[in-house]
Design a protein around this motif. Structure first.
Motif, PDB file in Angstrom:
ATOM      1  N   SER A  36     -40.003 -15.261  83.256  1.00 11.79           N
ATOM      2  CA  SER A  36     -39.024 -15.859  82.306  1.00 11.79           C
ATOM      3  C   SER A  36     -37.383 -15.049  82.300  1.00 11.79           C
ATOM      4  N   LEU A  37     -36.172 -15.239  82.652  1.00 10.21           N
ATOM      5  CA  LEU A  37     -35.475 -13.772  82.672  1.00 10.21           C
ATOM      6  C   LEU A  37     -34.110 -15.118  81.335  1.00 10.21           C
ATOM      7  N   GLU A  38     -34.476 -13.846  80.904  1.00 12.49           N
ATOM      8  CA  GLU A  38     -33.166 -14.666  79.521  1.00 12.49           C
ATOM      9  C   GLU A  38     -31.963 -13.354  80.023  1.00 12.49           C
ATOM     10  N   LEU A  39     -31.228 -13.587  78.625  1.00 10.85           N
ATOM     11  CA  LEU A  39     -29.776 -13.155  78.653  1.00 10.85           C
ATOM     12  C   LEU A  39     -29.815 -12.391  77.490  1.00 10.85           C
ATOM     13  N   VAL A  40     -29.200 -11.408  77.250  1.00 12.59           N
ATOM     14  CA  VAL A  40     -29.491 -10.924  76.038  1.00 12.59           C
ATOM     15  C   VAL A  40     -28.095 -10.412  75.545  1.00 12.59           C
ATOM     16  N   LEU A  41     -27.511 -10.535  74.497  1.00 13.67           N
ATOM     17  CA  LEU A  41     -26.486 -10.587  73.748  1.00 13.67           C
ATOM     18  C   LEU A  41     -26.686  -8.573  73.303  1.00 13.67           C
ATOM     19  N   LYS A  42     -25.973  -8.063  73.662  1.00 14.96           N
ATOM     20  CA  LYS A  42     -26.107  -6.683  73.317  1.00 14.96           C
ATOM     21  C   LYS A  42     -25.283  -5.947  72.294  1.00 14.96           C
ATOM     22  N   LYS A  43     -23.723  -6.856  72.522  1.00 17.94           N
ATOM     23  CA  LYS A  43     -22.797  -6.309  71.455  1.00 17.94           C
ATOM     24  C   LYS A  43     -22.184  -8.211  70.949  1.00 17.94           C
ATOM     25  N   SER A  44     -21.924  -8.177  69.754  1.00 18.80           N
ATOM     26  CA  SER A  44     -21.363  -9.652  68.968  1.00 18.80           C
ATOM     27  C   SER A  44     -19.867 -10.290  70.140  1.00 18.80           C
ATOM     28  N   LEU A  45     -20.325 -11.116  70.246  1.00 21.20           N
ATOM     29  CA  LEU A  45     -18.826 -11.834  70.842  1.00 21.20           C
ATOM     30  C   LEU A  45     -17.856 -11.491  69.567  1.00 21.20           C
ATOM     31  N   ASP A  46     -16.510 -12.226  70.980  1.00 22.29           N
ATOM     32  CA  ASP A  46     -15.671 -12.388  69.593  1.00 22.29           C
ATOM     33  C   ASP A  46     -14.386 -13.509  70.143  1.00 22.29           C
ATOM     34  N   ARG A  47     -14.712 -14.525  70.029  1.00 25.21           N
ATOM     35  CA  ARG A  47     -14.376 -15.484  71.106  1.00 25.21           C
ATOM     36  C   ARG A  47     -12.902 -14.947  70.896  1.00 25.21           C
ATOM     37  N   GLU A  48     -11.555 -14.365  70.127  1.00 24.25           N
ATOM     38  CA  GLU A  48     -10.361 -14.202  70.185  1.00 24.25           C
ATOM     39  C   GLU A  48      -9.616 -13.390  71.012  1.00 24.25           C
ATOM     40  N   ILE A  49     -10.966 -12.176  71.544  1.00 23.18           N
ATOM     41  CA  ILE A  49     -11.023 -11.095  72.537  1.00 23.18           C
ATOM     42  C   ILE A  49     -10.802 -11.079  74.084  1.00 23.18           C
ATOM     43  N   GLN A  50     -12.372 -12.113  73.795  1.00 18.90           N
ATOM     44  CA  GLN A  50     -12.473 -12.888  74.947  1.00 18.90           C
ATOM     45  C   GLN A  50     -12.958 -14.117  74.933  1.00 18.90           C
ATOM     46  N   SER A  51     -12.904 -14.738  75.840  1.00 18.51           N
ATOM     47  CA  SER A  51     -13.324 -16.343  75.576  1.00 18.51           C
ATOM     48  C   SER A  51     -14.091 -16.394  76.949  1.00 18.51           C
ATOM     49  N   VAL A  52     -14.219 -16.025  77.646  1.00  7.16           N
ATOM     50  CA  VAL A  52     -14.983 -15.955  78.514  1.00  7.16           C
ATOM     51  C   VAL A  52     -15.521 -14.947  79.456  1.00  7.16           C
ATOM     52  N   HIS A  53     -16.895 -14.803  80.350  1.00  6.66           N
ATOM     53  CA  HIS A  53     -17.196 -14.343  80.408  1.00  6.66           C
ATOM     54  C   HIS A  53     -18.202 -14.348  81.969  1.00  6.66           C
ATOM     55  N   ASN A  54     -17.314 -13.570  83.078  1.00  8.80           N
ATOM     56  CA  ASN A  54     -17.706 -13.692  84.571  1.00  8.80           C
ATOM     57  C   ASN A  54     -19.087 -12.892  84.716  1.00  8.80           C
ATOM     58  N   LEU A  55     -20.024 -13.162  85.119  1.00 11.98           N
ATOM     59  CA  LEU A  55     -20.969 -12.296  85.545  1.00 11.98           C
ATOM     60  C   LEU A  55     -21.597 -13.294  86.768  1.00 11.98           C
ATOM     61  N   ILE A  56     -22.600 -12.221  88.091  1.00  8.64           N
ATOM     62  CA  ILE A  56     -22.712 -11.905  89.023  1.00  8.64           C
ATOM     63  C   ILE A  56     -24.593 -11.609  88.948  1.00  8.64           C
ATOM     64  N   LEU A  57     -25.523 -12.520  88.812  1.00  8.26           N
ATOM     65  CA  LEU A  57     -27.128 -12.568  88.763  1.00  8.26           C
ATOM     66  C   LEU A  57     -27.402 -12.336  89.949  1.00  8.26           C
ATOM     67  N   THR A  58     -28.035 -11.150  90.369  1.00  8.86           N
ATOM     68  CA  THR A  58     -28.735 -10.749  91.608  1.00  8.86           C
ATOM     69  C   THR A  58     -30.314 -10.705  91.883  1.00  8.86           C
ATOM     70  N   LEU A 103     -21.160 -16.578  66.708  1.00  7.68           N
ATOM     71  CA  LEU A 103     -21.365 -16.112  65.970  1.00  7.68           C
ATOM     72  C   LEU A 103     -22.686 -15.516  65.516  1.00  7.68           C
ATOM     73  N   ARG A 104     -23.223 -16.358  67.312  1.00  9.94           N
ATOM     74  CA  ARG A 104     -24.586 -15.271  67.786  1.00  9.94           C
ATOM     75  C   ARG A 104     -24.846 -14.451  67.846  1.00  9.94           C
ATOM     76  N   PRO A 105     -26.056 -14.080  66.998  1.00 14.11           N
ATOM     77  CA  PRO A 105     -26.415 -12.141  66.478  1.00 14.11           C
ATOM     78  C   PRO A 105     -26.416 -10.791  67.522  1.00 14.11           C
ATOM     79  N   THR A 106     -26.536 -10.181  67.693  1.00 12.11           N
ATOM     80  CA  THR A 106     -26.845  -9.451  68.569  1.00 12.11           C
ATOM     81  C   THR A 106     -28.017  -9.063  68.706  1.00 12.11           C
ATOM     82  N   GLY A 107     -28.406  -8.993  69.771  1.00  6.12           N
ATOM     83  CA  GLY A 107     -30.163  -9.620  70.133  1.00  6.12           C
ATOM     84  C   GLY A 107     -30.453 -10.655  71.158  1.00  6.12           C
ATOM     85  N   SER A 108     -29.529 -12.258  70.649  1.00  8.73           N
ATOM     86  CA  SER A 108     -29.529 -13.259  70.775  1.00  8.73           C
ATOM     87  C   SER A 108     -30.037 -13.775  72.107  1.00  8.73           C
TER      88      SER A 108
END
Length: 938
Positions: free
Chosen positions: A191-213, A145-150
């Motif tokens: 400050s290092l932050e992860l910004v939500l660009k697109k609304s999440l849909d748990r039913e489509i993808q419940s886990v996201h694996n990202l690599i931070l360099t 339910l987190r809005p875009t831009g969170s």
């Protein structure tokens, strides 16, 4: 918007402060070198001796050394070539973990004389550390339910390097839902932050694996990675939020425990338990922060938990999370920057880095004695330190470099007055209230030879009894020297005096070590009564100093000489008439003693004296006189023994015998009285030296007078001989006017004689005694002036002589002053009626080569003045020498001054005059004949 502006301004102020501090450290140093961290042992840093202007040949003898502020010695100087090199490998991250500029301050100190230099070595950071994350994996729970831009805060990577070698950027692996956003503060990612660009849909993808360099800015660029696992949840859709991401506050380092530092306030639009918030330290908060500060979970108050120390940590960065109480808690993040305000809680620290003691007492003003380093851990005015000496002393403290001071000499030093100074050095900062500290150092003053040996008195007097034993000690010269050591070691010597041509060292000697004075000879008061010597005391300094003692030595007389009767009183025979009355002086005895003073005082007595003896002697004078009238029973002769005794200890005596014969009358003793002989002899003795002296002086005077007379006579004869040789004019052996016997005439005159001319003619005939007498009269002093008779005539002999040659050697003319002899040719006076003038004809009998000349008298001729002699009243106007045709012609001009000035004599060749003479020859002959007849009549 306002919060962002304040944040930007705060960052600019902090950046400027760091740059200003760096530039200030560089300015205050004399040399600044830069090397890279990780440099191995032996790495070249700089030619420190050459850069400081030091002579490489002197750095070893002057003991150049380096004093580092840190405990470790990272650098060392090669004393052979003056190169500064790395001694120990430097890790900038270990040495300066929280400082953007890593500078190692060094103190370069050389001794003899003491000099100090400030050198800063900057350690450049190299990219030798890769960024790394505290965890290789990060798990996030995000509601769908987190809005875009969170935004979701991520833990950043850490890189110990600084500047461009630290972390400059992050990269996130490619995906469609998340983007990476980081904010920089003071050129660092805060400050290092992860910004939500697109609304999440748990039913489509419940886990996201990202690599931070994470990447740094070094060359080559280094990186570090971590894995981010995002689980999508369907929970609370509003997270707590703070008014700004950064908060700034300050707290004094002396704040007490429990003091409020800051209060946070976060908001959550949810209601109920989803809107209830609690505050916690973030996961990235260091352990030191949680030890110093405490956070109230309900109120958000940050309070002081333990004491602060500005000198240890100047700023704290506190991360705070605000968490709601929903089923799926949401978190809000912020950071609080707490600046520690410095207070004056550290006193200055004094360190003596170099101490050059002892100090010579002749050190000039400005000599450096010690180098003193003063450090204050406080900052600002609290860290500014003033150094001074607490008590008055001939020293002062001068600032050298930042925090370094030099102790120098400012006044004269005198070891003899004070040989040790305990100098209390005080350091005080400028804090309010100020803090101070003190340190005492001891400065010893070394001695120089600035004091000459000193005698208690410049002159002393001693007395030595005569007949002393040779080698006996008579005196001890003692001098003291205020210096110490070698400068106070004194040797004694005798200065050169001479006593009657004999050096004083022949009489006395001095021990050079202790000043004992010994008599080398046995003194005799009768030969030498006193003398003076000088004792010289010299120290052993490099420049020796000395002083003198004048010692007056008097030889005391002892009674070592017995009285002596003179030869006149050794045996005496005296005659005395029997008719003399009592008290009559018969004779007198006299003795003398070579001693002096009381030892030479005489008293006279009769030996074996009998009361019947008609004589008595005076004890003081030795007079023997009659004490009673003679009687018939008295003897005709008395033999008296007289004893002369001095008053010495012990007394010494002399004996003489006096025989007194009694006669009937005084006439018998008139010429035989010994007393008269004695008186005559006494007179001869007492006056013989005077007579001898007078005779010697008279002899010297007589010899001098005779020598002077002989020298003057010899000089006179030499002058006459020179004149005879120089004034022989036109010598000719023929003619009636040549001298047959070479007779010389001399006319003498005084300085007061008049200006008259005297001309002498000498014939060729032999001189008669009458002529000689007349010739001797040429030195007459002529007093009465008269004109010559104009009726003179030539004599017969003169006429004949005019035809022959003339040779005259000894004629002289009187010229009013003592000008010597002047040769003249014999002339014939011309008859004239002019009473004021006259003319003399050319020389009679002159040879062919002779110059003709004339005499002219009177004021008419202005060529040369002629002195006028004074003629006596009874001297005839025309005078002819009897028995000789020679004529003495005298012409006297008028006594006026004008007439006297006009008298002159002209010499030279007169050809025209000769011609005129020949024309008038007939007339002159007639006049000459008349004159001759007149003269014969006279």
């Amino acid at each position: 918007m306002l919060c962002e502006i304040q944040d930007y301004q705060a960052r600019n102020i902090l950046l400027r402060f760091l740059l200003l501090q760096m530039s200030w450290d560089v300015i205050l140093s004399q040399l600044h070198y830069t090397i890279s961290e990780g440099s191995i042992h032996g790495t070249f840093v700089g030619r420190i001796a050459q850069d400081l202007g030091l002579d490489i040949g002197e750095i070893n003898s002057r003991m150049l050394h380096i004093v580092s502020v840190n405990d470790k010695e990272y650098f060392q100087v090669n004393l052979q070539n003056g190169i500064l090199f790395v001694k120990e490998t430097i890790d900038r991250e270990v040495l300066c973990p929280d400082t953007p500029f890593c500078i190692i301050p060094l103190q370069v100190i050389v001794d003899k004389p003491v000099q100090m230099y400030r050198v800063d070595v900057e350690i450049e950071d190299v990219n030798d550390n890769s960024p790394y994350f505290s965890s290789s994996m990060t798990n996030l729970e995000i509601s769908e339910l987190r809005p875009t831009g969170s935004r979701f805060l991520l833990e950043g990577a850490v890189d110990p390097d600084l500047g461009t070698n630290s972390i400059t950027s992050y990269e996130l692996s490619a995906n469609d839902y998340f983007a990476l956003d980081f904010q920089k503060y003071m050129n660092q990612i805060r400050s290092l932050e992860l910004v939500l660009k697109k609304s999440l849909d748990r039913e489509i993808q419940s886990v996201h694996n990202l690599i931070l360099t994470a990447y740094d800015g070094g060359k080559p660029r280094l990186s570090g990675t971590t894995q981010i696992v995002i689980n999508v949840e369907d929970v609370n859709d509003n997270a707590p939020s703070f008014s700004q991401p950064f908060y700034q506050c300050s707290v004094d380092e002396n704040a007490i425990e429990g003091s409020l530092v800051f209060t946070l306030n976060a908001t959550d639009p949810d209601q109920g338990k989803n809107g209830d918030l609690s505050y916690e330290f973030g996961k990235q908060v260091k352990e030191e922060v949680s030890r110093v500060f405490s956070l109230n979970k309900q109120t958000g108050e940050i309070r002081l938990k333990s004491k602060l120390d500005y000198e240890t940590v100047k700023m704290y960065e506190i991360q705070v999370d605000a968490i709601d109480n929903g089923e799926h808690p949401m978190v809000g993040h912020c950071k609080v920057l707490v600046s520690v305000t410095d207070v004056n809680d550290n006193p200055p620290e004094i360190t003596v880095t170099s101490l050059s003691v002892p100090v010579s007492e002749d050190s000039p003003q400005g000599t450096t004695v010690a180098i003193i380093s003063v450090r204050d851990r406080d900052s600002g005015s609290n860290g500014k330190v003033h150094c001074f000496i607490s008590e008055p002393a001939p020293f002062t403290i001068n600032p050298a470099f930042m925090g370094d001071f030099s102790l120098i000499v400012t006044g004269p030093l005198d070891r003899e007055t004070k040989d040790m100074y305990e100098i209390t050095i005080s350091a005080r900062d400028e804090g309010s209230p100020f803090l101070s500290t003190s340190k005492t150092i001891k400065v010893e003053i070394s001695d120089v030879n600035d004091n000459a040996p000193h005698f208690q008195q410049a002159m002393d007097t001693i007395f030595i009894k005569e007949n002393n034993a040779p080698g006996s000690q008579v005196y001890t010269a003692s001098a003291s020297d205020m210096d110490i050591g070698q400068n106070s070691f004194i040797t004694y010597s005798l200065s050169g005096n001479v006593i009657d041509g004999i050096p004083v060292s022949s009489y006395i000697s001095v021990n050079p070590e202790n000043g004992n004075i010994f008599a080398l000879v046995s003194f005799d008061h009768e030969k030498i009564t006193h003398f003076q010597c000088h004792i010289k005391a010299t120290d052993a300094g490099l420049v020796p100093r000395s002083s003198n003692l004048s010692l007056n030595i008097f030889i005391e007389d002892i009674n070592d000489n017995a009285p002596i009767f003179s030869q006149f009183f050794s045996t005496m025979t005296v005659r005395a008439p029997k008719t003399i009355q009592p008290g009559f002086l018969v004779t007198k005895v006299s003795a003398f003693d070579l001693d002096s003073g009381y030892n030479a005082l005489m008293s006279y007595n009769f030996k074996d004296f009998s009361l019947k003896t008609p004589f008595i002697i005076s004890q003081q004078t030795g007079d023997i006189s009659i004490k009673r009238l003679f009687t018939e029973s008295d003897n005709d002769e008395y033999r008296l023994t007289v004893v002369a005794q001095d008053h010495g200890e012990p007394a010494m005596t002399a004996i003489t015998q006096v025989t007194i014969s009694l006669v009937e009358s005084e006439e018998e003793i008139k010429f035989d009285n010994p007393e008269s002989k004695s008186n005559t002899d006494d007179f001869s003795i007492t006056n013989i030296y005077l007579v001898i002296a007078i005779c010697i002086i008279a002899s010297i005077f007589l010899i001098t007078l005779i020598a002077f007379t002989v020298l003057r006579w010899q000089k006179y004869r030499d002058e006459i001989s020179d004149l005879k040789e120089n004034y022989k004019i036109c010598s000719n052996t023929g003619g009636s006017w040549m001298y047959s016997q070479h007779t010389q005439y001399k006319v003498c005159s005084s300085a007061v004689q008049g200006k008259n001319d005297l001309i002498v003619f000498t014939p060729n005939s032999s001189q008669t005694p009458g002529n000689e007498n007349i010739g001797n009269q040429q030195g007459f002093i002529l007093n009465k002036p008269k004109h010559p008779n104009p009726d003179w005539r030539y004599s017969a002999s003169l006429k004949a002589a005019m035809q022959g040659a003339v040779h005259m050697e000894g004629a002289a003319v009187l010229r009013g002053a003592a000008v010597g002899l002047e040769p003249q040719w014999p002339t014939v006076s011309s008859a004239t009626t002019d009473p004021e003038g006259g003319e003399v004809s050319p020389p009679v009998g002159a040879g062919v080569n002779c110059n003709s000349w004339t005499f002219k008298y009177g004021p008419g001729n202005q060529k040369q003045p002629v002195p006028v002699p004074q003629i006596p009243p009874d001297f005839p106007e025309n005078f002819i020498i009897p028995g000789s045709p020679a004529i003495i012609s005298i012409r006297q001009d008028q006594p006026s001054a004008q007439a006297q000035k006009s008298n002159f004599i002209t010499f030279g060749k007169k050809e025209e005059t000769k011609k005129k003479k020949k024309k008038k020859k007939g007339k002159n002959q007639e006049k000459a004949n008349n004159n001759t007849n007149d003269n014969n009549d006279q």
